[in-house]
Each structure stands twice: as C-alpha cells, then as structure tokens.
Design an enzyme around this catalytic site. Structure first.
Site, mmCIF file in Angstrom:
data_model
loop_
_atom_site.group_PDB
_atom_site.id
_atom_site.type_symbol
_atom_site.label_atom_id
_atom_site.label_comp_id
_atom_site.label_asym_id
_atom_site.label_seq_id
_atom_site.Cartn_x
_atom_site.Cartn_y
_atom_site.Cartn_z
ATOM 1 C CD GLU A 81 -1.466 0.043 3.618
ATOM 2 O OE1 GLU A 81 -1.582 1.093 4.271
ATOM 3 O OE2 GLU A 81 -2.187 -0.943 3.788
ATOM 4 C CB CYS A 113 -2.189 -5.511 6.024
ATOM 5 S SG CYS A 113 -1.900 -3.897 6.787
ATOM 6 C CG HIS A 237 -2.503 -8.496 9.709
ATOM 7 N ND1 HIS A 237 -1.325 -8.048 9.163
ATOM 8 C CD2 HIS A 237 -3.218 -7.373 10.009
ATOM 9 C CE1 HIS A 237 -1.320 -6.731 9.127
ATOM 10 N NE2 HIS A 237 -2.468 -6.296 9.632
#
Length: 349
Positions: A81, A113, A237
């Site tokens: 990103e 992400c 994550h």
C-alpha cells in the site's frame, strides 16, 4: 496438482525507533502505549529505501536461498500500500532486478495489509494450472502513520517474498489449501494524494480485524476438516502485538503456537509484509512434517487463510540467506529527528 513454496526470503531495514522516543516527542505515556500495543520498537527505512527496494531485497534473498534460475519465473506480483509510483509498476523493477524479465507477466497488487497474500494465491492458481513454471509473490511496505497518530507507533518497513511452484521435488513446504473471506468494511483508507491514512479507531478491531481473521480461519479449518491442535505453528496478521494473541485465543490456538512468528513487538507492522514475515520467521525454525496455519488480513476488508506443511527439502537450504531473527538483530536506533528525516515527515513546501 500439488502447489507450494520453492523458496522464501525476507528483508528488514536495520534502523529502528523505540516507542519511548516517539512518546517523548508527543507527551505520551510510553508504558501505557507499550502495554496496550505490545510493540516496543519498529523498523524504519533508510532515506533511499522504499517498497520497491525492499521488495527487490526480499526477492533476491528468496532466489539466492535455492540458487534459482530466475528465467523460470513466469509471473512477478508485488503487494503493497506504499508503491513508490502511482503510475509505474513496482513488479517490473523487481523482475528486472532479479533477472526474470522479459518473458513473464507482472502486476502490482493492493489490498491494504493482505496484498502480499493475495499475490501468493494468484501465483498458486497460475502454477497449479500449468500456465507458468514458477511465480514470485511479494509483500513489501514502508507504511505511513501521521505524526501523533496511534499508527505512528506501529507503522514499520519490511517485506517478504515467496517463490511458488508445483514440482514436489522442489518444494520446501506444500500449501495444502487456502480460503478467503471478504466484505466491504471501510475500517482504514487513504485517498490518492493524501500522505497519511485515516482509520476507524477502535472500530478497526471487531468489525474489521477479528471478524475477518476468525471467519477466514474458521472457513479453512472447516473446508479441510482440521483443528487448531493439528498444527504446530500459527501466524495471524500483526497490526500490533495484542490482536494476533487475541485472535489465536478466540480460535483455540495457543501462545506457544504463535510465538515463533510473532515478530511485531520488535519490528512493528510491515503491512503487506506482516503475515508473510511471520510465516518466514516460522519457516526459519520449522522442521520437516510441521504444519503451519496462517491468516493474513487486509483492511477494507478481507482475510486469506493458508494451511502449510513443511517438507524434508527445507533442511537443504538452511543458512543460505539471513533469517528473520538475524535481520532483527543489531539494530541502529534513531532519535525522532532522524526518524522524521528517514520517513520524509519534514515537508519543506
């Protein structure tokens, strides 16, 4: 057709800034922040590093680990990103740098992400169908956080690269299956030309991260008929240190299962590289036959879950390139002024 990981590599800039240093500038309570985020320091890119240079470094480590003939790579996909160009692909830079061009396809991915894990899934499809021999999937970021925003304490820099193939004799790990869960949930966003992202604060938690991570993970467990205790390790994550611990507990995984891949306390959130970095750290210590459960998350929002089984082949390639632990070692600490310079936070107009 069996599909899996032929090689992997990671890259982390050597520079760091401690939570105390950021808190000192903005009058924050460092102990409260560290206890709340479970992030004690984060990586900082050098002044000449960006998502492209980090992707190249991670990719080179991946191909060098196994001495790969890079002309076999038929696709290069970089998820980020923080691509350095709005119009100019990062993936062509990577392909040229590792010697994969010109007989290949390339594209850049964006999904907050989880853009890197989405790249892995596309490579899985291409090699699984026989369209290409090998695919190179990368997650790399120099993530942004506005001054005095909560993200400034966690937004870090780093990346991981994976070579995906379908020849069982080459695979260091088999990707047994994957599953995704996706909705339109605007928990985090940044418009074109904006320097820093906006986010929904505490609403990034339950409706964003936890709903999608647990749904994606449960979806794969149901699809495969497996349970948390069937796995040796798990990776979720890592936007901070608290979220993956809570997600693991909600799903029935233990702290011992997530410990090897939980690198965020000393690294920060590498965004598209986050889950892939955790998998890399786990592969660094995993033994043949070990199984790894991983779930990536991207705001906006979606999750990608993977079931991975390590093969005997992994032992052939120990010590060829730096491990994640070695990349985290011997940091150079910056004060806030130097950090602001490295991150381009000083605007001269």
């Amino acid at each position: 057709m069996t599909v899996g990981i032929v090689s992997y590599g990671a890259y982390i800039p050597r520079y760091r800034i401690k939570t105390e240093e950021i808190a000192k500038v903005w009058g924050g309570d460092a102990e409260i922040l560290k206890n709340g985020l479970k992030v004690f320091e984060k990586s900082v890119p050098d002044v000449d590093e960006d998502a492209a240079t980090i992707a190249v470094s991670a990719a080179r480590n991946a191909v060098n680990r196994v001495g790969l003939d890079t002309q076999r790579i038929g696709a290069v996909y970089t998820g980020s990103e923080s691509h350095p160009y709005a119009v100019k692909p990062t993936s062509t830079i990577v392909a040229e740098a590792v010697g994969a061009s010109p007989d290949m396809t390339a594209a850049d991915f964006e999904f907050a992400c989880k853009a890197g894990s989405a790249a892995v899934q596309v490579c899985m499809g291409l090699v699984g169908s026989g369209m290409i021999d090998l695919g190179l999937a990368i997650g790399a970021d120099v993530s942004q956080g506005a001054p005095n925003d909560a993200l400034e304490y966690t937004a870090a820099a780093g990346g991981a690269a994976y070579v995906i193939g379908n020849k069982e004799s080459e695979l260091i790990a088999i990707i047994e299956d994957t599953y995704s869960f996706t909705t339109d949930t605007p928990d985090f966003w940044r418009r074109e030309s904006q320097h820093y992202p906006s986010h929904g604060g505490r609403f990034t938690g339950d409706p964003g991260y936890f709903r999608h991570v647990t749904s994606g993970a449960k979806g794969l467990l149901k699809k495969m008929g497996t349970k948390p205790e069937d796995y040796d390790y798990a990776v979720f994550h890592q936007p901070n240190g608290k979220f993956p611990e809570r997600a693991a507990q909600m799903l029935g995984f233990t702290k011992e299962q997530i410990k090897p891949g939980l690198v965020v306390p000393r690294l920060g959130n590498t965004y598209s590289g986050s889950c892939l970095m955790g998998i890399a750290a786990t592969l660094d210590i995993a033994k043949p036959g070990d199984r790894i459960f991983a779930t990536a998350y991207g705001s906006g929002a979606g999750s990608d879950a993977f079931s991975i089984r390590v093969t005997d082949k992994i032992e052939e390639f120990r010590g060829k390139v730096p491990t994640v632990e070695e990349l985290l070692a011997d940091p150079i600490y910056l004060d806030y002024g130097k950090y602001a310079h490295h991150k381009g936070k000083i605007n001269f107009g």
